[in-house]
Scaffold this active site. Sequence first.
Site, mmCIF file in Angstrom:
data_model
loop_
_atom_site.group_PDB
_atom_site.id
_atom_site.type_symbol
_atom_site.label_atom_id
_atom_site.label_comp_id
_atom_site.label_asym_id
_atom_site.label_seq_id
_atom_site.Cartn_x
_atom_site.Cartn_y
_atom_site.Cartn_z
ATOM 1 N N HIS A 140 47.668 35.775 46.699
ATOM 2 C CA HIS A 140 48.100 34.634 47.504
ATOM 3 C C HIS A 140 49.539 34.297 47.131
ATOM 4 C CE1 HIS A 140 48.832 30.195 47.198
ATOM 5 N NE2 HIS A 140 48.548 30.252 48.483
ATOM 6 N N HIS A 169 42.767 39.569 51.467
ATOM 7 C CA HIS A 169 41.402 39.814 51.004
ATOM 8 C C HIS A 169 41.085 41.292 51.237
ATOM 9 C CE1 HIS A 169 40.366 35.645 50.288
ATOM 10 N NE2 HIS A 169 40.801 35.306 51.502
ATOM 11 N N HIS A 224 52.258 39.948 35.615
ATOM 12 C CA HIS A 224 52.988 38.908 34.891
ATOM 13 C C HIS A 224 54.372 39.377 34.455
ATOM 14 C CE1 HIS A 224 50.261 35.475 34.665
ATOM 15 N NE2 HIS A 224 49.284 36.363 34.750
#
Length: 333
Positions: free
Chosen positions: A132, A122, A169
């Site tokens: 995550h 965070h 990605h």
Amino acid sequence: THQRNSRIVGVRQKRDHFFQGRTRNMKLSIAAVREKFLRLQNEICGALSTLDGGTDFHGKDLESFGGGLSRPRVLSDGNHIEKAAVQFTHSLGESLPPAATERTPALEGFPFQATSISVIVHPRNPHVPTTHMNLRFFLIEAEVPVWYFGGGFDLTPYYPYREDVVQWHQNARSACGSDERYRNLKTQCDDYFFLPHRGESRGVGGLFFDDWNEGGFESSYLFVSGVGDAFLLGYKPIFLRRMNTVWSEDEEHWMLLRRGRYAEFNLAIDRGTRYGMQSGRRIESVLASLPPRAVWMYDHQPEPGSREAELILDYLQPRDWLETSAKSKDIDL
């Protein structure tokens, strides 16, 4: 006693028939997985500490029943990272918790071992996304052992930067080794990290897989290890690119609102959180992924045409980020 033994034998026969063939021709070693996850924990803690300017992680080693080990590591109130948790666990139990068998009830009632690494970051800066990663391995100790991997990684931006999402990605596709595998695991990630009560995704996705034993143990171990190694390759460049961006109080408030959505998912939906609670794990470790601060406001709506609205409308809905990038200038990793 006779009835109980008969029930156990019956369950095992059904379960072994259901999973027949899943463990043939492989070298099964939870010790190898454990050592990989421990090394990865050290590497990620070191890299995040360096990114934050040398802030230390704190934690302790907690031994548990039968040779289990919990190694919580938490960075708090850093220069650029408000909170990061990099948790390792190796646990042993007499029976899998319900959260681990709800999709495979034939596994109920068997002793097991599980080892995992879980990472959450965070950041302070609203222009740096939260990230995550979780990797896990289960070994169910029946007459014919049953094993599988699970995990993946995902990204939760607060402001829309197409360059960051496309690069994330591209790195995920590289970790998969094939476009087909990437697209399958991306779709699973989009499906899993979704808040049905909000009608929106938690973030922009990444990879997610469960019950993974494709190609046998060695092939699965190498794939999962590669996913773990790819995590920092995907996140570190984004962190460095945005960490010094100037932000306003309004932007920080928006980040805290979006962190509220993150907390909603973890507490209401995430199977990992339920598994941790049901298995009796240390609650401080189970809830370490929660943000240190979050805000909820009644019926809050971003201003139309704002960057906040763009995030909701264009980024928090599943889409093909790599096809989008191919239509313009592709971004090199």
